[in-house]
Write an enzyme that holds these catalytic residues in place. Structure first.
Site: not given
Length: 485
Positions: A11, A105-106
């Site tokens: 993350d 983003d993950e």
């Protein structure tokens, strides 16, 4: 559940805000808020400096400004976020063929498919540390929090334990020892309403939850969520890392600074949104059968109307025609706060000329009416990875994770000078929009490679000032909303 800690969750920390701080030297170490900058804006991501003042994602920008008035409030730059995301996903895919992106983003990574000598805790710890180092290198300094565990659920929990810029590996056999003292809200899908229902049942921690039988949880929460929480409270999660998360829908919607009351303006906005949806469908080689119109009225009542076609289409004219028809059936005389157009029932083939050809004015993107009001945030919904209400909440959170709310700024010669936008001046070089209003644009001239730069103001129609885009970049999409990380 796997016998080894072989699922990794990565993350990126405060991703959108971190990209802005990376690219804007004057903002490093200072509070930054990315999201809607107008009166009805919503915070997408806040830097950790802003979070110290109580600013959080999904908070209204109005409240954020009251808590942290000295922060930099920026609209967001999708191109920069996408480039950083692609660099990170490239690193992950070089480690394992099984990478499941959840948002920009993950992502989850299956380490069983990675080139590791073994999957013992020291080995995966060293691997994860090296991975975090590589992410910093390819992104120019962005940090990531990483969790490794025997399931996706525990890996996600682990990555949150050492944020920001941390690593936590859950050794096999210690899952319940880690999980049970935690508050029940650590479980995906357990929001405020579920927390309150569980509190009334005497449940506060995961250990409390694990003491309840499945039948009792089903009685309190309903079958789908009760069964899901029964499993997760016991760390039972056998979901695989799935590399391809196919989109279920493509949609575009806009929230407006002032209620829109003019019917022609609404239709113009819908036509433009339909063109945006069609471009995204065409770019993905997709088409869809169901057109949906979303309308939020002046009193916050949200209406949704859909029409399913006989065959899939990706025609902007056809999508716009159906969406405008759906609008005509609604009473919008009191004004609307939000309009959105979406297409679902996706397929990888197209029925040509489903409706014939619209008149040019119907098919063309209209930028004259309502252009300043439409924020144009976008969404592509991915399939749920849990079941029942928990899945729906997770999907909503994921959809929120991929979006920022840009607000209208000063518009000149077709350019919208929104705060944070990359610009270039013929004399002063590259910089970014510090602020805009009353026909004036203020620019700070600096780049990621420079020291903090000077600030200068120009007329909004200054011919020497223009938007800057990276070489070979595509026409950017407007970013949408994001969650807190």
């Amino acid at each position: 559940m796997r016998a080894q800690a072989s699922v990794l969750h990565l993350d990126l920390d405060a991703f959108f805000a971190a990209v802005e701080q990376r690219d804007k030297p004057s903002l490093r170490g200072k509070p930054v808020v990315v999201g809607g900058v107008g009166g009805r804006g919503v915070v997408a991501t806040a830097s950790y400096e802003a979070r110290a003042f109580g600013v959080r994602s999904a908070m209204s920008t109005r409240e954020a400004r009251a808590r942290c008035p000295h922060a930099a409030y920026l609209s967001g730059r999708f191109e920069a976020y996408r480039a950083a995301s692609e660099a990170v996903m490239g690193v992950l895919r070089s480690c394992s063929p099984l990478v499941e992106p959840l948002s920009l983003d993950e992502a989850f990574v299956d380490l069983e498919q990675a080139d590791l000598a073994d999957l013992e805790v020291p080995t995966v710890t060293a691997f994860a540390e090296d991975l975090r180092r590589r992410v910093r290198e390819v992104t120019g300094g962005l940090t990531a929090s990483v969790g490794v565990a025997s399931s996706k659920f525990l890996a996600k929990v682990a990555s949150d334990l050492r944020k920001p810029d941390g690593l936590f590996v859950v050794a096999p056999g210690t899952e319940l020892e880690l999980l049970h003292p935690m508050h029940v809200k650590v479980i995906p899908g357990v929001g405020p309403a579920t927390v309150e229902r569980l509190r009334r049942a005497g449940v506060h921690t995961v250990a409390d939850l694990a003491r309840l039988g499945e039948d009792e949880l089903v009685r309190v929460l309903g079958r789908a969520q009760g069964q899901s929480l029964f499993r997760l409270a016991r760390a039972r999660d056998d979901r695989a890392v799935v590399p391809d998360r196919e989109a279920k829908s493509v949609s575009v919607e806009g929230t407006y600074e002032h209620d829109v009351t003019d019917r022609d303006q609404m239709e113009a906005i819908i036509t433009r949104q339909a063109a945006d949806v069609a471009r995204r469908l065409q770019g993905g080689g997709l088409s869809g059968r169901t057109v949906t119109l979303k309308v939020r009225l002046y009193d916050f009542t949200t209406l949704s109307r859909s029409s399913t076609l006989d065959a899939p289409t990706e025609s902007p004219a056809a999508i716009a025609r159906v969406a405008r028809g759906l609008l005509r059936d609604l009473d919008t005389s009191g004004g609307v706060r939000l309009l959105g157009v979406g297409v679902s029932g996706l397929a990888d083939w197209v029925q040509e000329d489903l409706f014939g050809t619209d008149a040019p004015e119907d098919a063309a993107e209209n930028t004259d009416k309502g252009a300043d009001e439409d924020t144009g945030h976008h969404s592509a919904d991915a399939p749920d990875s849990l079941e029942g209400p928990a899945a729906e909440q997770q999907a909503a959170a994921q959809q929120a994770a991929e979006h920022v709310l840009p607000e209208a700024g000063v518009r000149s010669r077709g350019t919208q000078w929104s705060p944070g936008l990359d610009v270039v001046h013929a004399e002063h070089g590259r910089g970014w929009v510090w602020g805009a209003g009353r026909g004036v644009v203020t620019v700070r001239f600096e780049t990621a490679q420079s020291s903090p730069g000077p600030v200068r103001s120009f007329r909004a129609d200054d011919p020497a000032l223009s938007r800057w885009r990276p070489p070979d970049s595509e026409e950017p999409q407007q970013p949408g909303r994001a969650r807190d990380q």
